[in-house]
Structures are given as structure tokens and as C-alpha cells.
Design a protein around this motif. Sequence first.
Motif, short mmCIF file in Angstrom:
data_model
loop_
_atom_site.label_atom_id
_atom_site.label_comp_id
_atom_site.label_asym_id
_atom_site.label_seq_id
_atom_site.Cartn_x
_atom_site.Cartn_y
_atom_site.Cartn_z
N PRO A 112 52.91 57.61 46.53
CA PRO A 112 52.49 58.11 45.01
C PRO A 112 52.96 57.35 44.24
O PRO A 112 52.62 57.66 43.10
N GLU A 113 53.64 56.29 44.48
CA GLU A 113 54.16 55.43 43.39
C GLU A 113 52.83 54.63 42.66
O GLU A 113 52.93 53.89 41.53
N TYR A 114 51.89 54.38 43.66
CA TYR A 114 50.83 53.49 43.49
C TYR A 114 49.71 54.11 42.62
O TYR A 114 49.32 55.31 42.76
N ARG A 115 49.26 53.26 41.60
CA ARG A 115 48.41 54.00 40.50
C ARG A 115 47.19 53.01 40.27
O ARG A 115 46.42 53.50 39.41
N PHE A 116 47.12 51.98 40.91
CA PHE A 116 45.98 51.09 40.60
C PHE A 116 44.61 51.85 40.98
O PHE A 116 44.29 52.31 41.92
N GLY A 117 43.75 51.85 40.00
CA GLY A 117 42.33 52.60 40.14
C GLY A 117 41.18 51.63 39.81
O GLY A 117 40.06 51.92 40.37
N LYS A 118 41.18 50.58 38.92
CA LYS A 118 40.35 49.85 38.52
C LYS A 118 40.95 48.56 38.07
O LYS A 118 42.28 48.29 37.85
N ASP A 119 40.17 47.42 38.04
CA ASP A 119 40.68 46.00 38.02
C ASP A 119 41.35 45.89 36.75
O ASP A 119 42.46 45.28 36.64
N GLU A 120 41.00 46.57 35.51
CA GLU A 120 41.85 46.36 34.36
C GLU A 120 43.17 47.26 34.43
O GLU A 120 44.21 46.66 33.58
N ASP A 121 43.69 47.86 35.29
CA ASP A 121 45.08 48.37 35.74
C ASP A 121 45.81 47.21 36.00
O ASP A 121 47.06 47.14 35.84
N PHE A 122 45.36 46.08 36.40
CA PHE A 122 46.26 44.90 36.77
C PHE A 122 46.77 44.28 35.72
O PHE A 122 47.79 43.43 35.65
N LEU A 123 46.34 44.32 34.28
CA LEU A 123 46.76 44.05 33.16
C LEU A 123 48.41 44.33 32.97
O LEU A 123 49.32 43.88 32.47
N HIS A 124 48.71 45.59 33.38
CA HIS A 124 50.02 46.01 33.34
C HIS A 124 50.88 45.37 34.11
O HIS A 124 52.15 44.87 34.00
N TYR A 125 50.40 44.71 35.35
CA TYR A 125 51.27 43.91 36.17
C TYR A 125 51.34 42.55 35.51
O TYR A 125 52.42 42.11 35.59
#
Length: 359
Positions: free
Chosen positions: A197-210
Motif C-alpha cells: 500500500p505504500e507504493y504510489r507510482f502510477g505514471k512516469d511524471e510521479d518519478f519527479l517526487h523521487y
Amino acid sequence: MRRRELLAAVTGFAACSTGLDAPDTEREYPPFLRGFEATHAKDPRAAGLAWFRSAERGLFLEYGVYSQLGRGPSVQFDDRIPVARYGELGATFDPVGFDARRLADLAVECGARYIGLTARHADGFCLFRTIETDFNSLECSGRDLVGELAEACRQSELGLLLSYSYAADWRHPYFFPPETSSTDWRGARPAFAAPQPEYRFGKDEDFLHYVRYAHHQLQEIAYRYPSLAGIRLGPLAGYRARPDLFPVGQTYSVIRDACPEALVSFGLGANGDEDFTESDWAPLIPGRETDQSAAAGKPVELSLRIRGPERRRRPPGRLREALDSASDRGANLLLVAELDPEGSMDLQDEETLAELGSF
């Protein structure tokens, strides 16, 4: 989003959001660079490279929250330990035996010019003070282990070369999942039995948070510890799995802008702008050859565990042979020692290092 658009977004996001201001006070001249003052005044990075080429050997300490399980740094991945359950190890992390002064003395005793530690492993646990996550040694044990080692290095005029898991993170909610890889690498996350449940990646743009998270932490490290001689990023396979997501040029700039003499490596190299390349020691592994073609004249660091297969002690004479062979190849040899769950080094390993320094 196309690759060019995503990289532009990453660069813009990182530039405006990493947000650590440079210290107001003038930085202390790094003690490990004593003797390179003239070069440093003209070009700090050149001074760091000249020092590294002369270093010959380093000592790396393998330690983290995973040490409590006695299975090495890949235990969460190998045993598919769920994120929440693995996070419980933070509550029992107690590095009561971690004596930075003693460890620095051992490095000096074995002839090392620098010492290393993993600032953050792929499990997400940090051994330094950070505001990005509470899964760190300061929050869990009240101790900034990187800070303690940095101070011991400063006193002993040793360089501090930290490792940072940049291209693998099994904890961060927005790291890319293995099914999006463009290669067969599956190290992005353990193969959990159930969705986490901790994982929230859904699209490539989400990687910006990382990216923001990683850049901010690298700035924290580079600004905070004046003994810093460099940062090893890894694993290279993670970058090759999704090269479109990693702004490595921006990442290198984040480190160098904060600490101009700090060297940067990324395995055998990601974009060619690394300061040195890394590899395991091939001659002691039967049937294996090390590809150094990517080194392109750069300094090379070869790593070798002071204990061999099945954790058997390597004779100091054999380690001496490895040091001589590495020197003949113009490479540094990084001796890797594993610390116990409390952060202490095995007495037999201490003896090995002492004997190695006597040659």
C-alpha cells in the motif's frame, strides 16, 4: 510524456525544489587534501582527482538497519520482506558498538587514505541526518553515524567517500516499479507476495517526487560533511533500466555545486562525466573478467571483501597481493569489511587490517 519533455520537467523541478541554501560561513579546507592547496585554489575538482589517484587504498564499512538480520544488505529484497514490516527494524536499531574514532584508526592502521560507508541503501534507511524521511539513524537511535564518521575522518585527515543508492529504492512510494523497466533488471522492488500500500507510482511524471527527494538528500550530505571526498551512486543497472527518468547530469551538478572537490562515480559510468569508475576485483574471482572499457583513462577503484566466500578470512598476504596488483594497474583497492548488528568490526577482521598495514 515524451523523454525530452520529462527530462525538462525533471530538471526544472529539481532546480526549483531541492532548496538547501549554501552555508553562510566559509567552508573549512578539507584536511584530507592537505598538500593539494595550490591545485585546490585553482580547481577543487582537479585537486580531488589528484588526491584520489595517489590514495591507493580505502576501507569500506558495510552497515545498516539490515545488519540486525545477519543476511547482508539485500535481505529485504531476497526475503521479500514487506515495506511496513521491514520498517519496524528502525525501532530496534542500536549502533552501540559503532565507534567512528576506532574505525578511522583502523583505516589509518591498514594504510587506507579514505573510508566509506553507505549513506543510504536501497532499503531506504539513512545513516545521516535528513529531513526527507524519519527512517534514519538519528531518528531511530539518536545518532548521525555519517556525521560521527565525518568528524573522525576530519581528525585523521582521511577522505570520506559515501555510497548512495540513487537508482534503486525499495521504500520510496514514487520509485518506478520493475514492470516499467526497459531491461530485464528487476531490482527496483522486491517481488512481494502482495501489493504494497505504500507504493504510489502510477505514471512516469510521479518519478519527479523521487528525484527531488534524492537531490535534496545529496545536498544535505554535500553541504553538511566537510570531510566528504566523493559520492558513489548506484546501482548502474537501475539507471540502465530507465535512463529516461534519471537526470544524471543534474544530479552530478547538485553534488559538485555543494562540494566542489567531491568526486562522483556511478559504476562503470552512466554519461561519461564521472570522476572515477568502480568494479569488483576480478582476478580473485575464477572465470570472471572485469570490463574496464568504460573507464576511458579515468581512475579506477576495485573493491574486494576482506572475507572471501562463506565469510572465510582472506590471508593478509593474499590481500597484499591484491593491493600490489591493483597498484600495478594504476587502480585503488577498496577493502570491504562487514560490521556486526551493533556496528562493531569483528576482531579477526581488525587483526587482518592491522597485519595488512604492517607490510
